[in-house]
Write an enzyme that holds these catalytic residues in place. Structure first.
Site, short mmCIF file in Angstrom:
data_model
loop_
_atom_site.label_atom_id
_atom_site.label_comp_id
_atom_site.label_asym_id
_atom_site.label_seq_id
_atom_site.Cartn_x
_atom_site.Cartn_y
_atom_site.Cartn_z
CB SER B 14 -1.46 -38.12 -27.27
OG SER B 14 -0.30 -37.62 -27.51
CG HIS B 41 -0.59 -36.70 -30.93
ND1 HIS B 41 -1.02 -36.15 -30.05
CD2 HIS B 41 -1.27 -36.32 -32.09
CE1 HIS B 41 -2.03 -35.46 -30.41
NE2 HIS B 41 -2.26 -35.46 -31.59
CG ASP B 134 -5.15 -33.38 -31.94
OD1 ASP B 134 -6.19 -32.58 -32.25
OD2 ASP B 134 -4.28 -34.07 -32.52
#
Lengths: 279, 188
Positions: B14, B41, B134
């Site tokens: 991310s 992401h 995540d």
């Protein structure tokens, strides 16, 4: 996959039997859905509905029809946006509409319309382009609750800023606020937008051809199908399109891996808009 | 090492992803024997340029994943913006528009869980820099299926929350700096 005894995980066996049970008892056929996504949704449903195993869920489901709509909610409802991927709607407006103008009457099929976001987007676009009066829209889905929601045309007011921005980016010629009224945290879309819409329960898995469409829009529905089922649906679209009719898919869907690829030509390649080949 | 032969690599990253991936993907040789599936992401409204960007830097083939695409070795597949990327048992890619998970679509957990399901113990999963958690649950699924888990050293990461969350949930994960992760992949 289920050839050698013992080669399949218990959970996979349970899921296969559950989908078989849903089909045998209720005629909803999820057996050819892409397994990775449906497994995820089924696990979510099992947890939320409080069953320890899929076998337990299957037993209840077979005896209690009231459980079915709750499960279908997990398996079928897609949350979409109005004018999702504005460039797709812009391409329809700028490249497809000029062809559609040449027809005295039009049929448009929104296949897998879910709660109606795509349908209302197209209805507004057709009104803006002056095609609405000569068009009949067919909006189909297998989920009755979703169809009723589509027919009601009511959305949360919190979604309107996104819808408005998308509509503007799609080349909208009017203000989205012309088409709805807001009250109590929700907006209701103008019912005259559904004047020419036929809502219908139709399954791409088990049902037959819909006749002579000039445009079929089916976005992010077939990504949930396995390849064989995608081929079935695409065959259905091929046979449902009028000569030189258009097919619009989701931004990441493609005909590349389909056996029906030859029946279609790229029309706006980057937007996944195809045209039925002239035979 | 007695670990089974790896068949695939999955990577989640991310905040700070670009730099971290730049230390790993360009190091892969043209004939890298495994496919690599990557979730980064990215905002939903943006066309992802990741594939083009890395194709210019890499010897392996780099592309954005398409639905139903058969998975090939020596290829890096990026999840497209606004879709989950999943792996099917028949070694094809699937996309989905299901709701975001932990506010993310694509979600690392979704990729890892489906890959664990498809590849079992023949999977290598890597969690890199990121500011949320995540990937932790997904990595646990990979470990439970017998796969291998690598996590970027949190101290060396641009954002340490994601590697830390993965380590917390998967204490057996090997924690290493980027250079060591790249070296590990060459040996795998």
């Amino acid at each position: 996959m289920n050839g050698d005894p013992g080669s399949e995980k218990v959970e996979d066996i349970e899921i296969r039997l559950l989908l078989e049970a849903i089909y045998s008892q209720y005629h909803y056929d999820f057996r050819s859905y892409a397994m990775a996504s449906i497994k995820r949704r089924l696990r979510q449903a099992r947890e939320h509905l409080g069953f320890p195993t899929f076998s337990a869920m299957q037993e209840s489901l077979l005896r209690d029809p009231a459980l079915l709509p709750r499960l279908l909610g997990y398996l079928t409802v897609q949350v979409s946006e109005m004018f999702r991927d504005p460039s797709y709607f812009r391409a329809l407006r700028e490249k497809v509409v000029p062809h559609l103008r040449t027809y005295p009457s039009l049929k448009v099929w929104v296949a897998g319309c879910s709660t109606g976001e795509e349908l209302y987007s197209l209805a507004i676009l057709f009104r803006e382009e002056g095609l609405e009066e000569r068009t009949i829209f067919y909006a189909t889905d297998i989920n009755q609750d979703a169809l009723h929601a589509a027919e009601a045309g009511i959305f949360g007011v919190d979604r309107i800023p996104l819808f408005t921005e998308n509509h503007r980016k799609s080349g909208g010629k009017s203000s989205l606020s012309d088409y709805y009224q807001a009250a109590y945290g929700r907006v209701a879309f103008d019912k005259t937008l559904r004047r020419n819409v036929v809502f219908s329960d139709h399954s791409l898995v088990t049902d037959a051809v819909f006749g002579e469409m000039q445009l079929i829009s089916c976005r992010n529905v077939m990504i949930y199908f396995d390849r064989a089922l995608q081929d079935r649906a695409l065959g259905l679209f091929r046979d449902s399109l009028a000569r030189k009719g258009f097919l619009g898919l989701g931004a990441k869907e493609s005909l590349r891996f389909s056996k029906h690829a030859d029946a279609f030509a790229d029309f706006v390649r980057e937007e996944r808009i195809y045209q039925r080949r002239f035979e | 090492m007695s670990a089974p032969r790896a068949e695939a690599v999955v990577i989640g990253a991310s905040a700070g992803a670009l730099e971290a991936l730049s230390a790993i993907l360009p190091a892969l040789p043209a004939r890298f024997p495994l496919p690599v599936m990557v979730v980064v992401h990215i905002p939903p409204d943006r066309r992802s340029l990741l594939a083009e960007l890395f194709q210019a830097k890499c010897r392996v083939i780099v592309m954005e994943a398409e639905d139903k695409e058969p998975i090939s070795p020596g290829t890096v597949y990026f999840a497209p913006a606004d879709y989950h990327l999943l792996i099917e048992h028949d070694r094809t890619l699937s996309l989905s528009s299901d709701e975001p998970v932990l506010f993310s679509r694509p979600s690392i957990d979704v990729l890892f869980e489906s890959a664990a399901d498809a590849y079992g113990d023949a999977l290598v999963a890597i969690v890199l820099t990121g500011a949320n958690d995540d990937g932790a649950k997904g990595m646990r699924a990979v470990v439970e299926a017998g796969g291998r888990a690598l996590v970027q050293t949190p101290e060396s990461a641009f954002a340490s929350a994601m590697p830390r969350a993965a380590i917390d949930l998967c204490p057996v994960a090997r924690v290493m700096p980027l250079a060591a992760i790249a070296a590990y992949l060459l040996e795998v």
